[in-house]
Design an enzyme around this catalytic site. Structure first.
Site, PDB file in Angstrom:
ATOM      1  N   CYS A 131     -19.979 131.349 109.708  1.00 38.18           N
ATOM      2  CA  CYS A 131     -20.237 132.793 109.575  1.00 38.18           C
ATOM      3  C   CYS A 131     -18.985 133.532 109.087  1.00 38.18           C
ATOM      4  O   CYS A 131     -19.067 134.419 108.253  1.00 38.18           O
ATOM      5  CB  CYS A 131     -20.632 133.417 110.912  1.00 38.18           C
ATOM      6  SG  CYS A 131     -21.758 132.467 111.909  1.00 38.18           S
ATOM      7  N   ASP A 132     -17.844 133.202 109.657  1.00 42.09           N
ATOM      8  CA  ASP A 132     -16.669 134.060 109.473  1.00 42.09           C
ATOM      9  C   ASP A 132     -15.525 133.433 108.678  1.00 42.09           C
ATOM     10  O   ASP A 132     -14.628 134.151 108.231  1.00 42.09           O
ATOM     11  CB  ASP A 132     -16.109 134.456 110.854  1.00 42.09           C
ATOM     12  CG  ASP A 132     -17.118 135.273 111.642  1.00 42.09           C
ATOM     13  OD1 ASP A 132     -17.891 136.009 111.007  1.00 42.09           O
ATOM     14  OD2 ASP A 132     -17.145 135.171 112.884  1.00 42.09           O
ATOM     15  N   CYS A 189     -17.908 130.977 115.147  1.00 46.10           N
ATOM     16  CA  CYS A 189     -18.731 130.444 114.056  1.00 46.10           C
ATOM     17  C   CYS A 189     -17.935 130.433 112.759  1.00 46.10           C
ATOM     18  O   CYS A 189     -17.799 131.464 112.088  1.00 46.10           O
ATOM     19  CB  CYS A 189     -20.011 131.269 113.913  1.00 46.10           C
ATOM     20  SG  CYS A 189     -21.071 130.675 112.579  1.00 46.10           S
TER      21      CYS A 189
END
Ligand code: NAP
Length: 346
Positions: free
Chosen positions: A170-171, A167
């Protein structure tokens, strides 16, 4: 085996952001929800109660946490908040476990839901030990799992925060990926989206694709090709991920010639699709061609079966964010509450 003949007001299946938010709202509406939070699984990759965030180290985009929060910690907070009210969880040790130290591990196991029968009301939900539960309404929030290549080193580095992720949103903004050469595996819209997003932080992004043509829509594909920071490694699959604590590169295999090569990378992002956890719903609810639950109304959580509601990544192939899943869990609980009131169940 049968439970005690009680009909639950609402059973929630799933324990990610959507499931716990649905539980929180349902509990505060005096519906005393019963949750199937799910058992950890390791096939094909690790799936933990709490969902995909349990595989995420630092979460920086969940509102309300200005300093960020780890995925497991965040899910522990979700769980504890739902349990502060009258939420019950099906476990080895009864239905109302102490979750105050949920992030440190439990001394009991959560149960899976094995099967449902949504063809008549009250609905039947069967637990992993064959105990039968009945419910006036059911909220399904079983999520989806990112697809992984299935390599040992990929899994190890993904779980340890070693620069492998599924992701980018997300990261990708984590300091560890700044000014590095990053790899994105896949050739679909998600891969293009992730690669474009990563160019904000990376010195360069290499899209590693197993064919010589992107699957992504024309406009998305053109966007990738026009981006000076995106390069392509065509006809390549990743056969190994290199690095001890942190990824240092990948071994690539050419899909035409079979030739092996090495590419140095400071991070690797998988974008090879997601699989919604809806197998147990086949024949029970309408699913779309990719097995996501079809909503009866895109602005609600209603499904093809009255009294059954869907929330989170098992209905959403587009946004797939914790915050959107939580919002959908809230909607599902409110929809369930209103529907139950219409049915005279309060
Ligand atoms: P997808 O369209 O199924 O693409 C998956 C990609 O991963 C494909 O390029 C596929 O290669 C590759 N792949 C699959 N398994 C692989 C493996 N084992 N090894 C190497 N490569 C592998 O999935 P997606 O990109 O997540 O998109 C899902 C849906 O959401 C699509 O309908 C998409 O249009 C939509 N979506 C839309 C947007 C947008 O419009 N902004 C953004 C994201 C997603 P092949 O091409 O060779 O099959």
């Amino acid at each position: 085996m049968s439970s005690n003949g009680k009909v639950e007001k609402v059973i929630i299946i799933g324990s990610g952001p959507a499931g716990w938010t649905a539980a929180l709202y349902a509990a505060r509406a005096n519906l005393s929800p019963l949750v199937f939070a799910g058992r950890p699984k390791t096939v094909p990759t690790t799936i933990l109660p709490g969902g995909q965030l349990m595989m995420t180290t630092e979460v920086e985009n969940y509102p309300g946490f200005p300093e960020g929060v780890t995925g497991p910690k965040l899910m522990s907070y979700f769980e504890q908040q739902a349990m502060r009210f009258d939420t019950r969880i099906v476990t080895d040790k009864g239905m109302t476990p102490d979750v105050s130290n949920a992030d440190d591990g439990h001394s009991y196991s959560y149960h899976d839901c094995k099967r449902v029968d949504l063809s008549k009301r009250p609905f039947l939900v069967v637990g992993e030990d064959d105990t039968e539960y009945h419910a006036h309404s059911v909220i399904i929030a079983t999520g989806a799992t990112a697809n992984w290549l299935g390599l040992d080193n990929e899994k190890r580095l993904a779980m340890s925060g070693g620069g492998v992720s599924a992701c980018a949103v997300c990261d990708g903004a984590l300091p560890v990926f700044r000014d590095k050469v990053l790899g994105v595996v896949g050739g679909g819209d998600s891969a293009v989206e992730e690669a474009s997003y990563l160019t904000k932080f990376a010195s360069k992004v290499v899209m590693i694709h197993r064919r010589d043509q992107l699957r992504a829509s024309k406009i998305m594909a053109q966007r990738a090709k026009d981006n000076p920071k995106i390069e392509f490694a065509w006809n390549k699959t990743v056969s190994d991920v290199l690095g001890d604590d942190m990824i240092t590169g990948v071994t690539l295999k050419d899909t035409k010639t079979g030739e092996q090569s090495t590419m140095e990378l400071g991070g690797l992002f998988m974008a090879i699709g997601h699989t919604p956890a809806t197998e147990f719903l086949e024949g029970q609810l309408q699913l779309d061609e990719k097995k996501y639950i079809k909503l009866a109304d895109p602005y609600r959580s209603t499904t093809s079966v009255e009294g059954v509601f869907g929330a989170g990544d098992c209905v959403d192939s587009v946004y797939r964010q914790a915050v959107t899943a939580a919002g959908m869990g809230c909607k599902a609980a409110i929809d369930a509450e209103r529907w139950l009131a219409d049915q005279g169940v309060e």
